[in-house]
Design a protein around this motif. Structure first.
Motif, PDB file in Angstrom:
ATOM      1  N   LEU A   3       0.834  -1.199   0.000  1.00 58.39           N
ATOM      2  CA  LEU A   3       0.000   0.000   0.000  1.00 58.39           C
ATOM      3  C   LEU A   3       0.871   1.253   0.000  1.00 58.39           C
ATOM      4  O   LEU A   3       0.608   2.217  -0.729  1.00 58.39           O
ATOM      5  N   ILE A   4       1.930   1.264   0.816  1.00 57.94           N
ATOM      6  CA  ILE A   4       2.847   2.406   0.880  1.00 57.94           C
ATOM      7  C   ILE A   4       3.526   2.611  -0.467  1.00 57.94           C
ATOM      8  O   ILE A   4       3.668   3.747  -0.956  1.00 57.94           O
ATOM      9  N   GLY A   5       3.925   1.496  -1.092  1.00 59.55           N
ATOM     10  CA  GLY A   5       4.574   1.597  -2.392  1.00 59.55           C
ATOM     11  C   GLY A   5       3.660   2.180  -3.450  1.00 59.55           C
ATOM     12  O   GLY A   5       4.072   3.036  -4.239  1.00 59.55           O
ATOM     13  N   GLU A   6       2.404   1.739  -3.475  1.00 62.16           N
ATOM     14  CA  GLU A   6       1.455   2.227  -4.472  1.00 62.16           C
ATOM     15  C   GLU A   6       1.020   3.665  -4.189  1.00 62.16           C
ATOM     16  O   GLU A   6       0.767   4.437  -5.110  1.00 62.16           O
ATOM     17  N   ILE A  66     -12.417  -1.085   4.479  1.00 63.23           N
ATOM     18  CA  ILE A  66     -12.144  -1.639   3.151  1.00 63.23           C
ATOM     19  C   ILE A  66     -11.656  -3.083   3.260  1.00 63.23           C
ATOM     20  O   ILE A  66     -12.025  -3.953   2.457  1.00 63.23           O
ATOM     21  N   ASP A  67     -10.825  -3.348   4.261  1.00 62.24           N
ATOM     22  CA  ASP A  67     -10.316  -4.705   4.463  1.00 62.24           C
ATOM     23  C   ASP A  67     -11.456  -5.681   4.743  1.00 62.24           C
ATOM     24  O   ASP A  67     -11.456  -6.818   4.254  1.00 62.24           O
ATOM     25  N   ALA A  68     -12.449  -5.217   5.513  1.00 61.67           N
ATOM     26  CA  ALA A  68     -13.616  -6.063   5.810  1.00 61.67           C
ATOM     27  C   ALA A  68     -14.433  -6.314   4.550  1.00 61.67           C
ATOM     28  O   ALA A  68     -14.936  -7.434   4.326  1.00 61.67           O
ATOM     29  N   LEU A  69     -14.553  -5.264   3.697  1.00 62.39           N
ATOM     30  CA  LEU A  69     -15.272  -5.437   2.441  1.00 62.39           C
ATOM     31  C   LEU A  69     -14.543  -6.425   1.525  1.00 62.39           C
ATOM     32  O   LEU A  69     -15.181  -7.232   0.825  1.00 62.39           O
ATOM     33  N   ILE A  70     -13.221  -6.351   1.510  1.00 61.97           N
ATOM     34  CA  ILE A  70     -12.444  -7.303   0.706  1.00 61.97           C
ATOM     35  C   ILE A  70     -12.657  -8.720   1.221  1.00 61.97           C
ATOM     36  O   ILE A  70     -12.797  -9.684   0.437  1.00 61.97           O
ATOM     37  N   LEU A 115     -11.806  -2.248  -4.738  1.00 66.70           N
ATOM     38  CA  LEU A 115     -11.586  -1.971  -3.312  1.00 66.70           C
ATOM     39  C   LEU A 115     -10.112  -1.717  -3.028  1.00 66.70           C
ATOM     40  O   LEU A 115      -9.757  -0.826  -2.232  1.00 66.70           O
ATOM     41  N   GLU A 116      -9.238  -2.462  -3.668  1.00 64.83           N
ATOM     42  CA  GLU A 116      -7.801  -2.267  -3.476  1.00 64.83           C
ATOM     43  C   GLU A 116      -7.367  -0.896  -3.994  1.00 64.83           C
ATOM     44  O   GLU A 116      -6.545  -0.207  -3.365  1.00 64.83           O
ATOM     45  N   ASP A 117      -7.943  -0.492  -5.137  1.00 61.99           N
ATOM     46  CA  ASP A 117      -7.654   0.843  -5.668  1.00 61.99           C
ATOM     47  C   ASP A 117      -8.137   1.922  -4.712  1.00 61.99           C
ATOM     48  O   ASP A 117      -7.484   2.961  -4.548  1.00 61.99           O
ATOM     49  N   ASN A 118      -9.284   1.673  -4.094  1.00 63.49           N
ATOM     50  CA  ASN A 118      -9.832   2.639  -3.141  1.00 63.49           C
ATOM     51  C   ASN A 118      -8.904   2.783  -1.931  1.00 63.49           C
ATOM     52  O   ASN A 118      -8.681   3.894  -1.430  1.00 63.49           O
ATOM     53  N   ALA A 119      -8.339   1.665  -1.483  1.00 61.85           N
ATOM     54  CA  ALA A 119      -7.412   1.717  -0.358  1.00 61.85           C
ATOM     55  C   ALA A 119      -6.185   2.554  -0.709  1.00 61.85           C
ATOM     56  O   ALA A 119      -5.691   3.348   0.115  1.00 61.85           O
ATOM     57  N   ILE A 120      -5.695   2.405  -1.947  1.00 59.31           N
ATOM     58  CA  ILE A 120      -4.540   3.191  -2.395  1.00 59.31           C
ATOM     59  C   ILE A 120      -4.908   4.667  -2.457  1.00 59.31           C
ATOM     60  O   ILE A 120      -4.129   5.541  -2.031  1.00 59.31           O
TER      61      ILE A 120
END
Length: 500
Positions: A15-18, A134-138, A151-156
């Motif tokens: 996540l930090i990298g993205e 978001i993690d719970a939704l994933i 969802l992963e894009d939203n976390a980024i």
């Protein structure tokens, strides 16, 4: 300490990298500061002097801001307030009528840091909440074999947004901190070294560097020194130096030792470490040189003054180290005051000069602050267009500058655009303006910076020479900048060839 959230499906590292950075680390840098300790020191200065109605009002406002944001009863890093006030008025020769104003500035730093910590902490806390959601939704999506890329894009996206917000908070705080430090040095003659470890700017102060260097010495040099000291043969200078470092290590790691003694022992170990550091180091933007050249000079004069250089009485290791610290602080004050005075003589307003010095002291080289035309370099948030309107309101870091300031600085920069320090830049320009051939002046600047980098210490001689029983340091200091003077002579002779 700022904690990373514990997530089931989202990798914090990825996540930090993205996201392009680590908002938790940025927040941790701010949270490492201790507004309580700074505020306590500000109160001590304020209480030590006779305040006016104006300083009372300013101090009261700073205290209200502090109390509104600080949620801890006591500072975690107490500063010996009374001793610091006494040192400022005796060893540093701060005028007593300046003490309340110093207290106001310190209290404003504390209040600004507390506010920044609160806002940054709120942003990171909100980020953690969103990521948990978001993690719970994933987790639910994976249980139903659904795609999780959105969802992963939203976390980024949310992480990147918070990163920008906390970076903006950090940068805004850094700008205000440097402006206040400039005011303390230029207006009140005080360099607040005791707050370096607790101001939350991400740069370690002398005490923290000492602790880190003590650990480094234990891991990398201690065994070698013990073997040398215990070896057969006479007491050589190398053995004596090793024995001194072992004594410093014993003091620095002794919890029952005096706090100042531990600090000063750690500083000497830090000087040893940095004197032998390999690799590039940034140049000090205010007084020239880098941490390696500074450490080597300090070690040289540590030895000379302990031995009683120039027929003077020998000083103890702690007396010498404290004297070196005091002289460096004198130097920063005098360099700031001299630069401010000379910039104003060249047509820059007081506010504009303070803004420029503040930016330079934050680590931006002089040659990046000015150019030969009327624009500032692209590192700042506003370009030429902002200045064309007469006031660079879009340039957050330079909002105290007028168009006439920018023109004066850019004219100034025609002569000093290559300079690495404000002090030598100003002096070089002054020399050229008053008739010294440009090649010789620039050559002297280059040579002096390469071999010396101790202009601030040179200006501190007059002050150090009347600093009580340590007056003997004045003579030593003169010789201490001899290498810089030699460099100026060599550079001047070389540069003078271009004037012929």
């Amino acid at each position: 300490m700022t904690e990373y959230p514990s997530l089931k499906h989202i990798s914090i590292g990825a996540l930090i990298g993205e996201a392009g950075g680590d908002p938790w680390q940025v927040d941790q840098t701010l949270q490492s500061g201790d507004p309580g300790a700074i505020n306590d020191l500000g109160r001590a200065f304020y209480s030590a002097g006779a305040c006016t109605a104006e300083t009372y009002s300013e101090f009261a406002q700073a205290q209200q801001r502090f109390q509104a944001s600080w949620n801890r009863e006591n500072g975690e890093h107490p500063i010996n307030d009374s001793a610091e006030v006494q040192r400022a008025t005796t060893r540093l020769m701060v005028q007593r009528d300046q003490l309340p104003a110093i207290g106001v500035d310190l209290s404003n730093i504390a209040a600004t840091l507390a506010e920044t910590q609160r806002f940054s902490g709120m942003q990171v806390e909100n980020l953690n909440t969103q990521l948990h959601y978001i993690d719970a939704l994933i987790d639910q999506a994976l249980a139903h074999d659904q795609d999780t890329s959105a969802l992963e894009d939203n976390a980024i996206t949310v992480t990147s947004g918070v990163l920008h917000q906390v970076e903006a908070l950090r940068d805004d705080y850094g700008t205000k901190l440097n402006a206040t430090l400039t005011d303390l040095r230029a207006e009140h003659g005080y360099d607040p070294a005791p707050i370096e470890d607790v101001d939350g700017d991400g740069e370690p102060g002398a005490e923290q560097r000492g602790r880190e260097s003590t650990d480094y010495y234990d891991a990398n040099q201690r065994a070698k020194d013990e073997a040398l000291v215990n070896s057969d043969g006479p007491m050589t200078p190398e053995k004596a130096d090793a024995a001194a470092r072992l004594r410093d290590f014993a003091t620095a790691t002794n919890p029952s030792a005096d706090a100042d003694a531990r600090r000063l022992a750690g500083e000497r170990l830090d000087d040893f470490r940095m004197a032998h550091f390999t690799g590039p180091l940034p140049t000090d933007p205010m007084v020239g040189g880098d941490a390696r050249s500074r450490a080597r000079t300090r070690l040289e004069w540590q030895q000379k003054l302990e031995q009683g250089a120039f027929g003077t009485n020998p000083l103890t290791p702690d007396q010498v180290t404290q004297l070196l610290d005091d002289s460096e602080q004198h130097g920063r004050v005098l360099v700031t005051q001299r630069a401010l005075d000379m910039l104003q003589r060249e047509g820059v307003s007081k506010e504009g000069a303070e803004a420029l010095i503040s930016k330079a002291s934050s680590g931006i080289p002089w040659n990046e602050l000015v150019q030969q035309n009327t624009d500032l370099m692209s590192g700042f948030s506003a370009g030429v267009g902002g200045y064309a309107k007469g006031l660079p309101v879009n340039a957050h870091d330079f909002d105290r500058m007028s168009l006439s300031d920018v023109k004066a600085i850019s004219e100034f920069g025609k002569y000093t655009g290559r300079a690495a320090t404000i002090f030598d830049a100003v002096l070089t320009y002054e020399d050229i303006k008053h008739g010294k051939p440009a090649g010789q002046a620039i050559g002297e600047f280059a040579g002096g910076t390469a071999l010396g980098g101790l202009g601030a210490w040179g200006t501190a001689i007059a002050v150090s020479s009347v600093a009580g029983p340590e007056a003997t340091f004045a003579a030593a200091l003169v010789a201490g900048i001899a290498t810089g003077e030699l460099g100026k002579w060599i550079g001047g002779a070389t540069g003078g060839l271009f004037d012929k």
